[in-house]
Design an enzyme around this catalytic site. Sequence first.
Site: not given
Length: 551
Positions: A86, A88, A91, A251, A254, A353-354
């Site tokens: 997972h 991103h 971005k 998602h 959260e 994740d991010n």
Amino acid sequence: MRHFVDINTQTHLRILNASVPLCCIPKDSSLPSPTIDSLALVDINIVEGKVIGIHAARGSAGYVNHNVGIVDLRHGMVLPTFVDLHTHIDKAQTGERSRNADGTLSGADRSTASDAEFWNQDDVYRRMDFSLKCAYAHGTSALRTHLINMSDKQMQLTWPCFKILKEKWKGKVELQGVSLVVLSFFRDEQKAVQLANLVKSAGGMLGAAVCCAENGGDPNDDWTTCDRDRDALLDRVFTLAKERDLDLDFHVDENGNERAKGLLYIARKTIQHGYQGRVVCGHCCSLCYQGDQDLEVTMQAAKDAGVTVVSLPLVNQWTQDRDQQGRRTPRWRGVTLLHELRSKGIPVAMASDNTRDQFFAYGDLDMLEVFNQGCRMAHLDRPYQDWATTVGSVPADAMNLPQHGRIAPGLPANMVLFKARGYSELLARPQWDRVVLRNGVAIDAEVPDYSELDTVPNERRYTADQLSAVPSELPCMPHPEPLQVLPNNVLNSVPDLKSGAKSAAAGVKGQDKEAGHMISSNHHGTGHLTSVAISVVVTAALTAWLLRSFT
């Protein structure tokens, strides 16, 4: 990257005295008794890039063969290459040009929306490629990224970049893509069909955010909770996926709201539609606030549905329970109930994740860091047992990649070697001198320098004074824009991506002639803006509000 040991390229390689987690290799009664941390001391035999044998360590005296490369790790650890379920990367690396002023989840939504003005094909491609360089150098061999698809521009940019990079990184990082929209997006059936067709043409997966806003679970959240038509919307998501044979990745929950029960809703729909084993649910933070009875019902449904739950420890500890004013210390860690879920028999994974964006200001797609922090936050260390599978075989199985995330005879020799002789040493330092083997050969890749991103167009950096002036009540996400045909001048603007964009457009048109328009929006050039940061934020926010209110 400086390696702790030199490994010469040879057809036949023996790695001696390696400490390997039992959960990462096949069960074998001939192996020695494991250590207290479930590590086995073994020798690994590699021929022509594949593992041909794993045996109890016998020392180096018996291996005197000039045609065989010998590497004595002296009890150093070996893990399979990592699998990041997972992320991103579309971005990634945008957090400084469009900073999340207060670090909250809603602040991340607002600042992400404002960053959209900087996106063009060169920008998105450059940042995604940079991210894959990081992951590869750290030892990741497979990665799934969510791609923001809330606006036509985002869809028009992300999927062509994804297709080009998937091919470019083939054999190094197995890349998968998931469309990311809020659940309410699926109220427009025509747009939903077009998105599903685009995802299918790009070889991706379908996704949505369910009960996932800061007020997720609240009946007033008509963006991700959608109380009035949630069942119908989820039915549409599953139907679109089934018709196109697409896996699903959501998602979910959260937040820290007891009423956020997206995991339960999705698990029940998975069973109803016969989609067991094909659904991943990320975050699931609100489980920490469920009562015992509700928790038992939800976990049983998730088990029956064969859902894989992926925790994002780095990101969720950063956004969850954060005081908007920065005056209160968080009371909980944000991670989901990893121990309880695994005890129930539900596959659990951890992921990056991010990275350096509005949802997490740090990170480098280093799965060892994710495992390290996950062990600390969720107390996965007493005992370690098989928790190493959360960054290896469990996410690999969820991605349908049986050759990844494990070390076994017959599989490619993809593994990461460490000087650390046990988990305590492994997790005490960042292990910058690790050796990544791909097909039995040590790679020489290094993490890219951040200066590679200095040419990202229209970069904006806030000052402290400007940050204090950023409004706190701006809308979270832009409403999807009308679909339109991708202009030729956009396709031709970046030669690298021209073929990918045309291919994606052809896929949509070929699969749905009535709705077959390539998703796009206004193209942005590469010139630098001269407007001040606050004007940019307010303008972007008002535009998003108007789109949401009057479309």
